[in-house]
Enzyme design. Structure first.
Site, PDB file in Angstrom:
ATOM      1  N   ALA A   1      42.186  14.991 -51.893  1.00 60.73           N
ATOM      2  CA  ALA A   1      43.363  15.874 -51.797  1.00 60.73           C
ATOM      3  C   ALA A   1      43.090  16.843 -50.650  1.00 60.73           C
ATOM      4  O   ALA A   1      42.625  17.952 -50.851  1.00 60.73           O
ATOM      5  CB  ALA A   1      43.568  16.610 -53.118  1.00 60.73           C
ATOM      6  N   ALA A   2      43.373  16.407 -49.429  1.00 60.72           N
ATOM      7  CA  ALA A   2      42.708  17.022 -48.269  1.00 60.72           C
ATOM      8  C   ALA A   2      43.495  18.080 -47.502  1.00 60.72           C
ATOM      9  O   ALA A   2      42.901  18.911 -46.833  1.00 60.72           O
ATOM     10  CB  ALA A   2      42.286  15.929 -47.287  1.00 60.72           C
TER      11      ALA A   2
ATOM     12  N   PRO B   1      45.397  21.370 -46.212  1.00 62.85           N
ATOM     13  CA  PRO B   1      45.481  21.273 -44.751  1.00 62.85           C
ATOM     14  C   PRO B   1      44.181  20.902 -44.045  1.00 62.85           C
ATOM     15  O   PRO B   1      44.180  20.832 -42.817  1.00 62.85           O
ATOM     16  CB  PRO B   1      45.912  22.695 -44.356  1.00 62.85           C
ATOM     17  CG  PRO B   1      45.329  23.570 -45.407  1.00 62.85           C
ATOM     18  CD  PRO B   1      45.387  22.777 -46.684  1.00 62.85           C
TER      19      PRO B   1
ATOM     20  N   GLY C   1      40.780  22.217 -44.822  1.00 66.21           N
ATOM     21  CA  GLY C   1      39.667  23.165 -44.831  1.00 66.21           C
ATOM     22  C   GLY C   1      38.369  22.466 -45.194  1.00 66.21           C
ATOM     23  O   GLY C   1      37.351  22.589 -44.489  1.00 66.21           O
ATOM     24  N   LYS C   2      38.409  21.736 -46.305  1.00 63.11           N
ATOM     25  CA  LYS C   2      37.162  21.095 -46.742  1.00 63.11           C
ATOM     26  C   LYS C   2      36.861  19.858 -45.909  1.00 63.11           C
ATOM     27  O   LYS C   2      35.698  19.527 -45.674  1.00 63.11           O
ATOM     28  CB  LYS C   2      37.225  20.778 -48.228  1.00 63.11           C
ATOM     29  CG  LYS C   2      36.944  22.021 -49.067  1.00 63.11           C
ATOM     30  CD  LYS C   2      38.047  22.379 -50.003  1.00 63.11           C
ATOM     31  CE  LYS C   2      37.988  23.810 -50.463  1.00 63.11           C
ATOM     32  NZ  LYS C   2      39.234  24.265 -51.065  1.00 63.11           N
TER      33      LYS C   2
ATOM     34  N   GLU D   1      45.848  12.599 -48.130  1.00 63.27           N
ATOM     35  CA  GLU D   1      46.841  13.572 -48.596  1.00 63.27           C
ATOM     36  C   GLU D   1      48.053  12.793 -49.084  1.00 63.27           C
ATOM     37  O   GLU D   1      48.628  12.002 -48.353  1.00 63.27           O
ATOM     38  CB  GLU D   1      47.221  14.538 -47.462  1.00 63.27           C
ATOM     39  CG  GLU D   1      48.380  15.452 -47.788  1.00 63.27           C
ATOM     40  CD  GLU D   1      48.207  16.255 -49.085  1.00 63.27           C
ATOM     41  OE1 GLU D   1      47.128  16.826 -49.315  1.00 63.27           O
ATOM     42  OE2 GLU D   1      49.170  16.291 -49.876  1.00 63.27           O
TER      43      GLU D   1
ATOM     44  N   ARG E   1      52.766  17.285 -45.822  1.00 60.27           N
ATOM     45  CA  ARG E   1      51.543  18.061 -45.575  1.00 60.27           C
ATOM     46  C   ARG E   1      50.568  17.337 -44.636  1.00 60.27           C
ATOM     47  O   ARG E   1      49.491  17.843 -44.329  1.00 60.27           O
ATOM     48  CB  ARG E   1      50.844  18.365 -46.903  1.00 60.27           C
ATOM     49  CG  ARG E   1      51.597  19.413 -47.731  1.00 60.27           C
ATOM     50  CD  ARG E   1      50.994  19.562 -49.130  1.00 60.27           C
ATOM     51  NE  ARG E   1      49.633  20.027 -49.143  1.00 60.27           N
ATOM     52  CZ  ARG E   1      49.242  21.300 -49.222  1.00 60.27           C
ATOM     53  NH1 ARG E   1      50.151  22.250 -49.300  1.00 60.27           N
ATOM     54  NH2 ARG E   1      47.967  21.628 -49.236  1.00 60.27           N
TER      55      ARG E   1
ATOM     56  N   ASP F   1      39.490  18.258 -54.715  1.00 62.93           N
ATOM     57  CA  ASP F   1      39.838  19.688 -54.637  1.00 62.93           C
ATOM     58  C   ASP F   1      41.254  19.748 -55.215  1.00 62.93           C
ATOM     59  O   ASP F   1      42.241  19.598 -54.497  1.00 62.93           O
ATOM     60  CB  ASP F   1      39.791  20.129 -53.170  1.00 62.93           C
ATOM     61  CG  ASP F   1      39.966  21.622 -53.001  1.00 62.93           C
ATOM     62  OD1 ASP F   1      39.503  22.372 -53.881  1.00 62.93           O
ATOM     63  OD2 ASP F   1      40.571  22.044 -51.995  1.00 62.93           O
TER      64      ASP F   1
ATOM     65  N   CYS G   1      40.896  26.438 -57.181  1.00 62.55           N
ATOM     66  CA  CYS G   1      40.876  27.857 -56.793  1.00 62.55           C
ATOM     67  C   CYS G   1      41.579  28.671 -57.876  1.00 62.55           C
ATOM     68  O   CYS G   1      42.379  29.552 -57.574  1.00 62.55           O
ATOM     69  CB  CYS G   1      41.491  28.069 -55.413  1.00 62.55           C
ATOM     70  SG  CYS G   1      43.207  27.565 -55.297  1.00 62.55           S
TER      71      CYS G   1
HETATM   72  N1  SAM Z   1      41.358  20.482 -49.902  1.00 63.91           N
HETATM   73  C1  SAM Z   1      42.400  21.215 -49.215  1.00 63.91           C
HETATM   74  C2  SAM Z   1      41.752  22.179 -48.235  1.00 63.91           C
HETATM   75  O1  SAM Z   1      40.607  22.585 -48.444  1.00 63.91           O
HETATM   76  O2  SAM Z   1      42.380  22.505 -47.209  1.00 63.91           O
HETATM   77  C3  SAM Z   1      43.319  21.910 -50.183  1.00 63.91           C
HETATM   78  C4  SAM Z   1      43.882  20.967 -51.204  1.00 63.91           C
HETATM   79  S1  SAM Z   1      45.060  21.673 -52.277  1.00 63.91           S
HETATM   80  C5  SAM Z   1      44.098  22.643 -53.322  1.00 63.91           C
HETATM   81  C6  SAM Z   1      45.480  20.336 -53.301  1.00 63.91           C
HETATM   82  C7  SAM Z   1      46.133  19.153 -52.612  1.00 63.91           C
HETATM   83  O3  SAM Z   1      46.428  18.179 -53.632  1.00 63.91           O
HETATM   84  C8  SAM Z   1      47.449  19.450 -51.933  1.00 63.91           C
HETATM   85  O4  SAM Z   1      47.385  19.081 -50.567  1.00 63.91           O
HETATM   86  C9  SAM Z   1      48.461  18.570 -52.674  1.00 63.91           C
HETATM   87  O5  SAM Z   1      49.453  18.026 -51.829  1.00 63.91           O
HETATM   88  C10 SAM Z   1      47.598  17.495 -53.271  1.00 63.91           C
HETATM   89  N2  SAM Z   1      48.176  16.849 -54.475  1.00 63.91           N
HETATM   90  C11 SAM Z   1      49.159  17.305 -55.267  1.00 63.91           C
HETATM   91  N3  SAM Z   1      49.421  16.407 -56.232  1.00 63.91           N
HETATM   92  C12 SAM Z   1      48.582  15.360 -56.053  1.00 63.91           C
HETATM   93  C13 SAM Z   1      48.396  14.131 -56.717  1.00 63.91           C
HETATM   94  N4  SAM Z   1      49.105  13.774 -57.766  1.00 63.91           N
HETATM   95  N5  SAM Z   1      47.463  13.296 -56.230  1.00 63.91           N
HETATM   96  C14 SAM Z   1      46.727  13.642 -55.153  1.00 63.91           C
HETATM   97  N6  SAM Z   1      46.861  14.792 -54.501  1.00 63.91           N
HETATM   98  C15 SAM Z   1      47.790  15.649 -54.940  1.00 63.91           C
END
Ligand code: SAM
Length: 471
Positions: free
Chosen positions: A114-115, A117, A119-120, A138, A143, A183, A236
């Site tokens: 779940a990548a 924007p 950051g990780k 993603e 996004r 994440d 988070c």
């Molecule tokens: N890892 C990212 C970073 O460090 O920049 C932040 C990730 S954010 C906490 C969670 C991510 O999960 C979002 O980009 C969102 O679109 C994605 N997400 C939401 N629902 C999801 C699903 N059912 N399966 C996979 N990813 C999903």
């Protein structure tokens, strides 16, 4: 006081119940400004080297992330051209504990499920130093753009960006990754100081909904981990239902996974199974103490939960992925590339006329790792996008500019960060430029920013339209 009214009373009540004596400090921390972190791109330079050239006051290091510093928001590091040159990523400090804890090694196969924007992803890419394979996935198409931009800015050649559901990744790759990061999307309580809107979406029903989705995602993530491989779960949020609760349920269902205690960070808390409405078994509760909770009243951070799991059993399936064949260049494409390489690169370039390159559609790619199976998967790139073939010419990509060092090309124009030329270049304007015609790498104080093409004393601007900025 106005600031505190933003926080839902039920959220505060829950935190009071969880934190007990510590609650007044936590409550106080909510009205303090958020902490800003700057993580240096160690693919380009070391943290020490950045400290020597930093235009910003670096307030202090961040103990759990050797490549990062606390910075003052007033310095506006997001507006500086060094940011566009990919020298650093601005990230809330506790989020930096995540990639450090997954600790990928060079040469491994790593998945960031779940990548966006990114950051990780960018942090993992730096730790891998361009070696091995990093898949940044993603699910949400809208996004993707931000993720791709951040990966290209980073200059990492070994990242493939996919746009898939976890279910499809499981059926495609099976249990083949050395390290997987989930994440997870969460209720975001650790974002309350940074994002003034976040508290208005919060409710107990949201926590319940997130926890239900997180366990589904964690089960899927586990099916992508090879035997002996590592799975890091992070959120988070402070809500135990989304943290210890999800992990406890997962461990009950998956006896072949064990929790690996994370190295202690001074000031951090271990997992708190005692905060759950229904405490888990004694053995799971004991293991959960090896998870990590970062809190804003204890550390210069916004808030994160991290838990590292390891798969212990033998392989369950004989899933052997078939690599994507790398399509060879046509003779015209090879000629165009060779002409470009001869005109543009210097002898010290990591790319040259005989680099192992392949095409995907009109695009030319370089991949430092064997391509994984990609046919049938929605994906954006296949390693480093080098450029595109257009009719009878080859045009280098922006990703290539950010991968290169100035000494790798023959023609460079280098300007101070505060110069009128850099401001004009980033607005997409042409620049007067003496010298022979051809591709020129435009740099800010020695760091590549993008391409220009010189024709009769004028540098035509090739900075991507969608990246244009006014500083
Ligand atoms: N890892 C990212 C970073 O460090 O920049 C932040 C990730 S954010 C906490 C969670 C991510 O999960 C979002 O980009 C969102 O679109 C994605 N997400 C939401 N629902 C999801 C699903 N059912 N399966 C996979 N990813 C999903």
């Amino acid at each position: 006081m106005e600031r505190m009214e933003r926080f839902p009373p039920l959220f505060l009540e829950r935190m009071r119940r969880f934190l007990g004596d510590e609650y007044p400090l936590f409550y106080q921390s909510l009205s303090a400004p958020p902490q800003n972190g700057l993580r240096v791109n160690t693919l380009k330079l070391s943290a020490e080297a950045f400290a020597r050239i930093s235009p910003f006051t670096l307030e202090s290091g961040i103990p759990w992330c050797p490549s990062a510093f606390l910075v003052a928001a007033e310095d506006r590091p997001g507006k500086h051209p060094f940011h566009l040159a990919g020298l650093y990523y601005l990230q809330e400090p506790s989020a930096m504990a995540v990639a450090e804890s997954l600790a990928p090694r060079q040469g491994e196969r790593v998945l960031d499920l779940a990548a966006s924007p990114g950051g990780k992803t960018t942090h993992l890419a730096s730790l891998m130093q361009g070696e091995g394979l990093l898949i940044a996935n993603e699910i949400k198409e809208k996004r993707l753009g931000q993720l791709v931009m951040n990966v290209e800015r980073w200059g990492a050649p070994n990242v493939i960006v996919t746009n898939e559901s976890p279910e499809r990744l499981v059926s495609h790759f099976g249990d083949t990754f050395d390290r997987v990061l989930l994440d997870a999307p969460c209720s975001g309580e650790g974002m309350f100081r940074k994002d003034p809107q976040a508290p208005s979406y919060w409710s107990e029903a949201m926590i319940e909904g997130c926890a239900a989705r997180q366990i589904v995602l964690l089960r899927l993530a586990a099916r992508l981990v090879r035997p002996g491989g590592w799975l890091l779960y992070s959120t988070c949020t402070f809500a135990p239902e989304e943290n210890e609760g999800v992990i406890a349920q997962f461990l009950e269902e998956h006896p072949h996974f064990t929790l690996l205690p994370l190295p202690r960070v001074e000031g951090a808390m271990g997992g708190r199974p005692d905060w759950l409405p229904r405490p888990p078994s004694a053995s799971i509760a004991a293991a959960l103490e090896g998870a990590l909770r970062l809190f804003p009243h204890r550390l210069p951070a916004e808030g994160h939960f991290l838990c590292l799991l390891q798969r212990k059993d033998a392989p369950s399936s004989a899933h052997i992925p078939v690599a994507t064949p790398a399509a060879a260049l046509s003779s015209l494409q090879r000629r165009l590339w060779q002409e470009f390489a001869a005109q543009v690169f210097s002898p010290s370039s990591r790319l040259n006329e005989s680099s192992p390159l392949f095409v995907w559609g009109e695009r030319l790619y370089f991949s430092p790792f064997p391509l994984p199976p990609l046919e049938g998967l929605r994906h954006v790139n296949r390693g480093l996008w080098v450029g595109s073939f257009k009719k009878n010419r080859f045009e280098p990509s922006h990703a290539l500019a950010l991968f290169l060092r100035p000494q790798e090309v023959q023609q460079v124009m280098d300007f101070p960060a505060q110069s009128a030329e850099i401001a004009a270049y980033l607005r997409g304007e042409p620049l007067p430029s003496a010298g022979s015609d051809g591709w020129v790498l435009v740099c800010v104080e020695g760091w590549p920013l993008g391409w220009g093409k010189r024709v009769q004393g004028i540098l035509k601007n090739h900075y991507p339209r969608h990246w244009l900025r006014t500083l």
